[in-house]
Design a protein around this motif. Structure first.
Motif, mmCIF file in Angstrom:
data_model
loop_
_atom_site.group_PDB
_atom_site.id
_atom_site.type_symbol
_atom_site.label_atom_id
_atom_site.label_comp_id
_atom_site.label_asym_id
_atom_site.label_seq_id
_atom_site.Cartn_x
_atom_site.Cartn_y
_atom_site.Cartn_z
ATOM 1 N N UNK A 128 0.843 -1.201 0.000
ATOM 2 C CA UNK A 128 0.000 0.000 0.000
ATOM 3 C C UNK A 128 0.877 1.249 0.000
ATOM 4 N N UNK A 129 1.964 1.212 0.768
ATOM 5 C CA UNK A 129 2.865 2.371 0.824
ATOM 6 C C UNK A 129 3.564 2.598 -0.520
ATOM 7 N N UNK A 130 3.996 1.511 -1.144
ATOM 8 C CA UNK A 130 4.680 1.648 -2.442
ATOM 9 C C UNK A 130 3.726 2.240 -3.479
ATOM 10 N N UNK A 131 2.473 1.816 -3.425
ATOM 11 C CA UNK A 131 1.493 2.360 -4.379
ATOM 12 C C UNK A 131 1.261 3.846 -4.108
ATOM 13 N N UNK A 132 1.202 4.215 -2.817
ATOM 14 C CA UNK A 132 1.010 5.630 -2.462
ATOM 15 C C UNK A 132 2.213 6.467 -2.906
#
Ligand code: NAD
Ligand code: MG
Length: 394
Positions: free
Chosen positions: A318-322
C-alpha cells in the motif's frame, strides 16, 4: 460462433494447465495457436502433442533445443526460444486471445506485446500490471486491447460491475470494493511461530493449488498487497475505496458495494477454471469442469480484518502504491528475489518483508515515464535486494 485462436503464455504452470483444461472441453470454440514455457521441455512436449500449436516457445534456449528434439516427429510445430520468441507469438496476428500466465516480471514484455497488438488479454500475471501501472493501462487504451481480469478476486469484481462501467466506478454508483483474502496457511500463527515456517508449509495453501511463488505471496499477504494495486489500476479506483476482508473459506471471491447499500458478491468453488472460462468465453458462459458449490457442506462464512503487524507485506505494498512512480516495480522485484531466497532455504519467512522494506529504502524512486525505466529499475532493485540478503546473512 467464431472459433478463438489462443496463445497461452506460461502453459506448463498452474494457470496455464487450468486454461488448457478449459480449452480441452471446448474444441469447437478454441484452437491453440501457441504455447510457451520457461524450462520444462518434457511437460511442454506432452502439451504440444495434445494441443498441436503452430508455435511452441521455451524461454530458455537449452530447453528449446530439448523440446525440438522431443518433437522431431512433428515438424509442423515450430519451436522458438527466448523473450523475442515469447513476444512474437504474443503479438502474432493469427491469434486473437492471449492468456498472460507467466509468473513475475518475466511476463511483462510478452504481456505488453499482446496488449500492443490489441488482443483479448486474459491477465493472470498481476506482477506485470503492478510494475508498470499507468503505462500498462495507457497501452491498453491506445491499442484497444480487451483486458479481462483472471485473478479470482478481480474477475469476481468484474462480474459484479456493469460491463460498460468497469473503468468508471463512480458513474456506476460504486462506493467500495471488498477484496477478499483467504489469509493464507499462517492466518492463525503467532508472530513467533511465523519465524520458523518452512517453504513446504508456505506452499501448502488451505484452499487453492497454485504455483510456488504466488503460494508464498499468499502466505505473506504480499499477494493481497499486489492485488490491491492491481484492483486500483484495473478499476480506476483509489486504495481508500478498496477494503481487504479476510474470508478463510475462499468461497466469496470479492464484492462490490453500491450507493444504495447493495453489495454484490461473486461466489464459487475455489477453482481458477471459473475465472479462466469467464475470460475465455466472455460475455458468454461455458462449462469449466468446476464442482458445483455446496453451501450446505460449507455451512458458514467468516470475515476478519487483516493483521498488518504479523503480515507487513500488505502495508509495504500500500505504501509503495502511495509513493507511486517506480516504487511498485521496486517492491515487486524485491519480493521476487526475497521469495526465491526463501524457497531456496536462504532466507527466513519473516525476513521477506525486511528485505523488501530495506530494498525500497535503498533504491531511489523515479518517475515511471517509460517501460525502459521500469525494466532498468526492476534490474537495479533485484541487485539491491540481493545485497540486502547477503548483509542479513553475515
Ligand atoms: P507457475 O509457477 O505454476 O507457472 C508459471 C509459468 O510461467 C510456467 O509455465 C513457467 O514455465 C513460466 N515461466 C516461469 N518463468 C519464466 C520466464 N522467465 N520466462 C518465461 N516463462 C516463464 O505460476 P502460476 O501459479 O500459474 O501463476 C502464474 C501467474 O498467474 C502469476 O503471475 C500469478 O500471480 C498469477 N495467478 C495465479 C493464480 C493461481 O491460482 N495459480 C491465481 C491468480 C493469479
Ligand atoms: Mg487472487
Amino acid at each position: 460462433m467464431r472459433q478463438r485462436s489462443v496463445t497461452v503464455l506460461g502453459a506448463t504452470g498452474s494457470i496455464g494447465l487450468s486454461t488448457l483444461d478449459v480449452i480441452r472441453r471446448h474444441p469447437d470454440r478454441f484452437a491453440v495457436y501457441a504455447l510457451t514455457a520457461g524450462t520444462r521441455a518434457a511437460e511442454m512436449a506432452g502439451l504440444c502433442r495434445e494441443f498441436r500449436p503452430v508455435f511452441a516457445v521455451m524461454a530458455d534456449s537449452d530447453a528449446a533445443r530439448e523440446l525440438a528434439e522431443r518433437l522431431v516427429d512433428l515438424p509442423e510445430i515450430e519451436v522458438l526460444s527466448g523473450e523475442a520468441g515469447l513476444c512474437q507469438v504474443a503479438a502474432a496476428s493469427e491469434a486473437d486471445t492471449v492468456m498472460a500466465a507467466i509468473v513475475g516480471a518475466a511476463g511483462l514484455a510478452p504481456t505488453l506485446a499482446a496488449v500492443r497488438a490489441g488482443k483479448r488479454v486474459l491477465l493472470a500475471n498481476k506482477e506485470a500490471l503492478v510494475m508498470s501501472g499507468k503505462l500498462f493501462m495507457d497501452a491498453v487504451a491506445e491499442s484497444g486491447a480487451e483486458l479481462l481480469p483472471i485473478d479470482s478476486e478481480h474477475n469476481a469484481i468484474f462480474q459484479c460491475m456493469p460491463a460498460d462501467k468497469v473503468r468508471s466506478p463512480v458513474a456506476a454508483g460504486i462506493t467500495r470494493i471488498l477484496l477478499t483474502a483467504s489469509g493464507g496457511p499462517f492466518r492463525t500463527f503467532s508472530a513467533d511461530r511465523l519465524r520458523s515456517v518452512t517453504p513446504a508449509e508456505a506452499c501448502a495453501h488451505p484452499n487453492w493449488s497454485m504455483g510456488q511463488k504466488i503460494s508464498v505471496d499468499s502466505a505473506t499477504l504480499m499477494n493481497k498487497g499486489l492485488e490491491l494495486i492491481e484492483a486500483c489500476w484495473l478499476f480506476n479506483t483509489s486504495p481508500e475505496q478498496v477494503e481487504v476482508h479476510v474470508h478463510p473459506e475462499s468461497i466469496i471471491h470479492s464484492m462490490v458495494e453500491y450507493a444504495d447499500g447493495s453489495v454484490l458478491a461473486q461466489m464459487g468453488s475455489p477453482d481458477m477454471r471459473t475465472p479462466i472460462a469467464n475470460g475465455l468465453a466472455w460475455p458468454e458462459r461455458i462449462a469449466a469442469g468446476v464442482a458445483p458449490l455446496d453451501l450446505f457442506a460449507i455451512g458458514r462464512f467468516h470475515f476478519e480484518r487483516p493483521d498488518r503487524q504479523r503480515f507487513p507485506c500488505l502495508r509495504l505494498a500500500a505504501e509503495a502504491f502511495a509513493t507511486g512512480g517506480t516504487a511498485p516495480a521496486v517492491l515487486n522485484a524485491a519480493n521476487e528475489i526475497a521469495v526465491a531466497a526463501f524457497l531456496d532455504g536462504k532466507l527466513g519467512f519473516t525476513d521477506i518483508p525486511v528485505i523488501i522494506e530495506r530494498t525500497l529504502a535503498a533504491t531511489e524512486v523515479s518517475e515511471a515515464d517509460s517501460f525502459d525505466t521500469i525494466f532498468v529499475k526492476d534490474a537495479e532493485a533485484r541487485e539491491r535486494a540481493r545485497e540486502q540478503i547477503s548483509l542479513l546473512s553475515v
